[in-house]
Design a protein around this motif. Structure first.
Motif, PDB file in Angstrom:
ATOM      1  N   LEU A  21       1.038  -1.230   0.034  1.00  0.00           N
ATOM      2  CA  LEU A  21       0.194  -0.031   0.053  1.00  0.00           C
ATOM      3  C   LEU A  21       0.896   1.259   0.130  1.00  0.00           C
ATOM      4  N   ASP A  22       2.075   1.312   0.715  1.00  0.00           N
ATOM      5  CA  ASP A  22       2.826   2.335   0.827  1.00  0.00           C
ATOM      6  C   ASP A  22       3.465   2.743  -0.832  1.00  0.00           C
ATOM      7  N   GLY A  23       3.745   1.488  -1.327  1.00  0.00           N
ATOM      8  CA  GLY A  23       4.331   1.264  -2.569  1.00  0.00           C
ATOM      9  C   GLY A  23       3.337   1.965  -3.583  1.00  0.00           C
ATOM     10  N   LEU A  24       2.002   1.743  -3.443  1.00  0.00           N
ATOM     11  CA  LEU A  24       0.988   2.323  -4.107  1.00  0.00           C
ATOM     12  C   LEU A  24       0.826   3.849  -4.209  1.00  0.00           C
ATOM     13  N   HIS A  25       1.214   4.311  -2.825  1.00  0.00           N
ATOM     14  CA  HIS A  25       1.197   5.681  -2.742  1.00  0.00           C
ATOM     15  C   HIS A  25       2.360   6.150  -3.427  1.00  0.00           C
ATOM     16  N   GLN A  26       3.335   5.821  -3.570  1.00  0.00           N
ATOM     17  CA  GLN A  26       4.551   6.214  -4.342  1.00  0.00           C
ATOM     18  C   GLN A  26       4.563   5.917  -5.899  1.00  0.00           C
ATOM     19  N   GLY A  27       4.009   4.763  -6.353  1.00  0.00           N
ATOM     20  CA  GLY A  27       4.162   4.538  -7.921  1.00  0.00           C
ATOM     21  C   GLY A  27       3.162   3.794  -8.565  1.00  0.00           C
ATOM     22  N   ALA A  28       2.180   3.203  -7.960  1.00  0.00           N
ATOM     23  CA  ALA A  28       1.130   2.664  -8.666  1.00  0.00           C
ATOM     24  C   ALA A  28       0.471   3.194  -9.691  1.00  0.00           C
TER      25      ALA A  28
ATOM     26  N   VAL B 180     -10.118   0.335   1.771  1.00  0.00           N
ATOM     27  CA  VAL B 180      -9.446   1.545   2.142  1.00  0.00           C
ATOM     28  C   VAL B 180      -8.211   1.760   1.130  1.00  0.00           C
ATOM     29  N   ALA B 181      -7.645   0.464   0.735  1.00  0.00           N
ATOM     30  CA  ALA B 181      -6.645   0.522  -0.025  1.00  0.00           C
ATOM     31  C   ALA B 181      -7.248   1.213  -1.539  1.00  0.00           C
ATOM     32  N   ALA B 182      -8.449   0.560  -2.049  1.00  0.00           N
ATOM     33  CA  ALA B 182      -9.010   1.021  -3.313  1.00  0.00           C
ATOM     34  C   ALA B 182      -9.274   2.436  -3.080  1.00  0.00           C
ATOM     35  N   VAL B 183      -9.761   3.021  -2.239  1.00  0.00           N
ATOM     36  CA  VAL B 183     -10.109   4.401  -2.243  1.00  0.00           C
ATOM     37  C   VAL B 183      -8.382   5.347  -2.118  1.00  0.00           C
ATOM     38  N   LEU B 184      -7.707   4.849  -1.561  1.00  0.00           N
ATOM     39  CA  LEU B 184      -6.098   5.386  -1.567  1.00  0.00           C
ATOM     40  C   LEU B 184      -5.618   5.247  -2.907  1.00  0.00           C
ATOM     41  N   ALA B 185      -5.943   4.375  -3.436  1.00  0.00           N
ATOM     42  CA  ALA B 185      -5.811   4.105  -5.202  1.00  0.00           C
ATOM     43  C   ALA B 185      -6.149   5.103  -5.955  1.00  0.00           C
ATOM     44  N   ALA B 186      -7.461   5.652  -5.775  1.00  0.00           N
ATOM     45  CA  ALA B 186      -8.182   6.657  -6.435  1.00  0.00           C
ATOM     46  C   ALA B 186      -7.545   7.895  -5.916  1.00  0.00           C
TER      47      ALA B 186
ATOM     48  N   LEU C  27       7.646  -2.402  -1.745  1.00  0.00           N
ATOM     49  CA  LEU C  27       7.394  -3.905  -1.680  1.00  0.00           C
ATOM     50  C   LEU C  27       8.567  -4.763  -1.392  1.00  0.00           C
ATOM     51  N   LEU C  28       9.631  -4.613  -1.639  1.00  0.00           N
ATOM     52  CA  LEU C  28      10.878  -5.180  -1.062  1.00  0.00           C
ATOM     53  C   LEU C  28      11.072  -5.012   0.566  1.00  0.00           C
TER      54      LEU C  28
END
Length: 420
Positions: free
Chosen positions: A68-75, A120-126, A377-378
């Motif tokens: 999820l933190d990676g999603l914040h950075q680059g997804a 929550v992750a889906a909302v944060l992705a948006a 992720l790593l």
């Protein structure tokens, strides 16, 4: 080779500039700084409580939180490119940026309606989609508003105002949680209201920057923008440097969780940890931006990663939990952001033609964001398998080797161009 050839009269600085220490900064930059200040109050209210809300409140694992933190950075990296391309094609930087700000505001309201880790992750992705759309057009508006020699100062002023919001956001979250124990919904409600205010400020006070393409550039046959940009050696070197270092950049949320464990800090005080980082960033953003204009932006960018490495090593050292450890981690982390965030954009701006400025910045941001996504992720995987200490040690070793590699390569051929 494309270079910005706009004269001072072509720069979008028609908005009256503020008085006092910021008198040399165009009003457009100052207005965008105010928008970012308000928006960051909203964003950091959520970010400050998110690690504990997800891991302690909703039971998310370190590996899942790393994703999820990676999603914040680059997804949403592809959307950065899309936002840059749309803004360059339509010359509507403000409209594209405003769409991103409005989408993020809507996501703050959506957080009130979800209650499971992946919803929550889906909302944060948006929400990250909104950030991906707005970041490059916003930075292009800043870059197009000032001449090449003042890019560091302009981005320093913007990042200082932006960081004032990052300073106030955790304090606001702390105040809400102090009044309403476990009041995450109250935090999300206040955050949504503040985000809406940011959209209103953008609509009322930010002016579009006119882009005037030089006649020789118009006479050339059209070329694919990304292919054209990748022929610029300076931009190519910056992308490589940002990506290699981004792969081993430990997210600040992980550093705060590690520091909280060392301090045995209660959940109510956890939102205060980002305040120290934001305070240092706020004080250092403008001086570091001016220093980068004089000494070289690439050098300052690399120096920021050295400071991040120092913060990681202090967390690994057997120091007693106390004020020295807190200052030794949060101060270098704040200086790291001051030396990397706006400085990287300031280094890239003068390398890019005005008509492709947004796309070029988006390419650079995407390279860095994807690398940080992989790095999160790593790190989350290493934490899950071996624990936080070994995971941090591996990240520090990787960052040290990456700094050595990019320093050697950069000194050979990329340094002079990247420092422009």
């Amino acid at each position: 080779m494309y270079l910005s050839t706009s004269r001072a009269s072509d720069i979008a600085g028609d908005t009256p500039a503020p008085k006092g220490p910021l008198r040399s900064v165009p009003g457009t930059v100052f207005a965008l700084g105010l928008v970012s200040l308000v928006t960051d109050v909203s964003a950091e209210m959520v970010t400050a409580v998110l690690p504990l809300y997800l891991m302690a409140g909703l039971g998310m694992s370190p590996l899942a939180f790393g994703a999820l933190d990676g999603l914040h950075q680059g997804a949403t990296a592809v959307l950065r490119l899309a936002g840059g391309r749309i803004a360059d094609r339509t010359r509507r930087h403000k409209l594209v940026a405003g769409t991103g700000y409005a989408l993020s505001a809507a996501c703050k309201a959506a957080l009130l309606a979800v209650a499971t880790p992946w919803s929550v992750a889906a909302v944060l992705a948006a929400d990250r989609t909104g950030k991906g759309l707005r970041t490059a057009p916003r930075d292009a508006l800043i870059s197009l508003s000032v001449p090449p020699g003042e890019q560091g100062r302009a981005f320093g002023v913007h990042r200082a105002l932006d960081t004032a919001g990052a300073l106030l956001g955790p304090l606001a979250a702390f105040g809400v949680l102090w009044v309403a124990v476990d009041g995450y919904e109250a935090v999300f409600t206040v955050s949504c209201c503040v985000a809406v205010l940011g959209v209103v400020l953008l609509a009322l006070f930010v002016r579009e920057a006119p882009v005037r393409t030089p006649a020789p550039a118009r006479a050339r046959p059209p070329q694919p923008p990304v292919r054209t940009l990748l022929r610029l050696p300076g931009l190519r070197g910056l992308c490589l440097t940002a990506a290699v270092l981004g792969l081993f950049t430990v997210g600040d949320a992980f550093l705060y969780l590690l520091l909280q464990r060392r301090l045995d800090l209660s959940a109510a005080y956890f939102p205060l940890l980002p305040v120290g980082t934001a305070a240092v960033f706020l004080l250092a953003a403008l001086p570091v931006g001016r220093l980068a204009d004089r000494l070289g932006r690439r050098r300052v960018f690399l120096g920021g990663h050295v400071l991040l490495l120092g913060a990681c090593l202090l967390l690994l050292a057997p120091l007693p939990a106390g004020a020295l450890l807190v200052a030794g981690v949060l101060a270098p982390l704040g200086l790291f952001y001051a030396a990397t965030d706006g400085v990287l954009m300031a280094a890239a701006g003068p390398l890019l033609p005005a008509e492709l400025r947004t796309t070029g910045l988006a390419v650079l941001q995407t390279a860095q964001a994807l690398a940080r996504f992989a790095g999160s992720l790593l790190f989350g995987s290493a934490w899950t398998l071996w624990g936080p200490g070994p995971a941090l040690a591996l990240a520090a070793a990787g960052l040290l080797l990456s700094l050595a590699a990019v320093s050697v390569v950069g000194s050979g051929h990329a340094g002079n161009t990247a420092d422009s």
